[in-house]
Design an enzyme around this catalytic site. Structure first.
Site: not given
Length: 248
Positions: A131, A135
């Site tokens: 990600h 995040k």
């Protein structure tokens, strides 16, 4: 028009949902709610609420919802057992949908990974999620959902077999070990790989999201559907079975 309240409107997903709702023909925005806002107004003006906030935000939302029940579509990740229990309890008086990922592709990945886990029992399982640098939680909620599915398929308790990192001289990999690893960098929306490894061969199942709009559009469709459902707990499989587009 169904009126949708966005809880956690300043977040990346909240902003994406707001943008997607501008072109939605069945629903419109009622309230853009952020921390410190008016919860009573959010509930009074909304037919259904979409939550992409934080664990503490979801906890606050569920507590308030017990005083003014409304359909809740929850996509916040990193929720602990206390919040999940509260969610189950609240679903007795209102429809609640919860999923760590709201894309059809991930639902199919989860299904295929579970089946592969059953069929390839001698294969080692490793899960990798990637990600963007911003995040906050790791592993991702989707990765943990995948890990739960492959562990359940082998009648294993994930808490007893999960590995979240390897460093130093740790010895050989155990037979039932399921590793869940995380990478963070750049602007990666989301990539999940479930790998099955054996001597001489391996199988990898991948899903890559290239836009948050995928999740936002899914959340909106689910919220519209949920607004017409009875009080109970719903999952991504309930939604897709209703559409009759895939039998999971």
């Amino acid at each position: 028009m169904i009126k949708i309240g966005i809880y956690g409107a300043k977040g990346r997903m909240g902003k994406q949902i707001e943008e997607c709702l501008k072109s939605e023909t069945q629903a419109e925005i009622s309230i853009l709610y952020n921390k410190g806002g008016n919860l009573e107004e959010l509930f009074e003006k909304s037919d259904v609420i979409i939550d992409f906030s934080s664990p503490s935000g979801t906890h606050e939302l569920l507590n308030y919802a017990r005083t003014m029940p409304k359909p809740l579509t929850i996509g916040t990740t990193g929720l602990d057992e206390k919040i999940l229990h509260l969610m189950q309890s609240a679903s007795k008086v209102m429809p609640i949908f919860y999923a760590t990922n709201m894309s059809l592709g991930v639902a199919v990945l989860n299904y295929l990974a579970s089946k592969a886990s059953q069929m390839l029992r001698n294969f080692d399982i490793e899960i990798l999620e990637m990600h963007h640098r911003h995040k906050k939680d790791a592993p991702s909620g989707t990765a943990m959902t995948l890990a739960q599915s492959v562990a359940k398929a082998r009648n294993l308790e994930l808490e007893k077999v999960r590995v979240s990192g390897r460093d130093g001289i740790i010895g050989e990999r155990s037979k039932d070990e399921i590793a869940v690893m995380s990478l963070r960098g750049g602007d990666i929306v989301g990539r999940h790989t479930v790998g099955f490894y054996e001597d001489g061969e391996f199988l990898e199942l991948n899903h890559t999201a290239t836009s948050r709009a995928t999740f936002a559009k899914g959340a909106i469709k689910i919220a519209i559907w949920l607004s017409k459902q009875e009080a109970k707990m719903y999952s991504i499989n309930d939604f897709f079975r209703n559409l009759k587009c895939v039998q999971l």
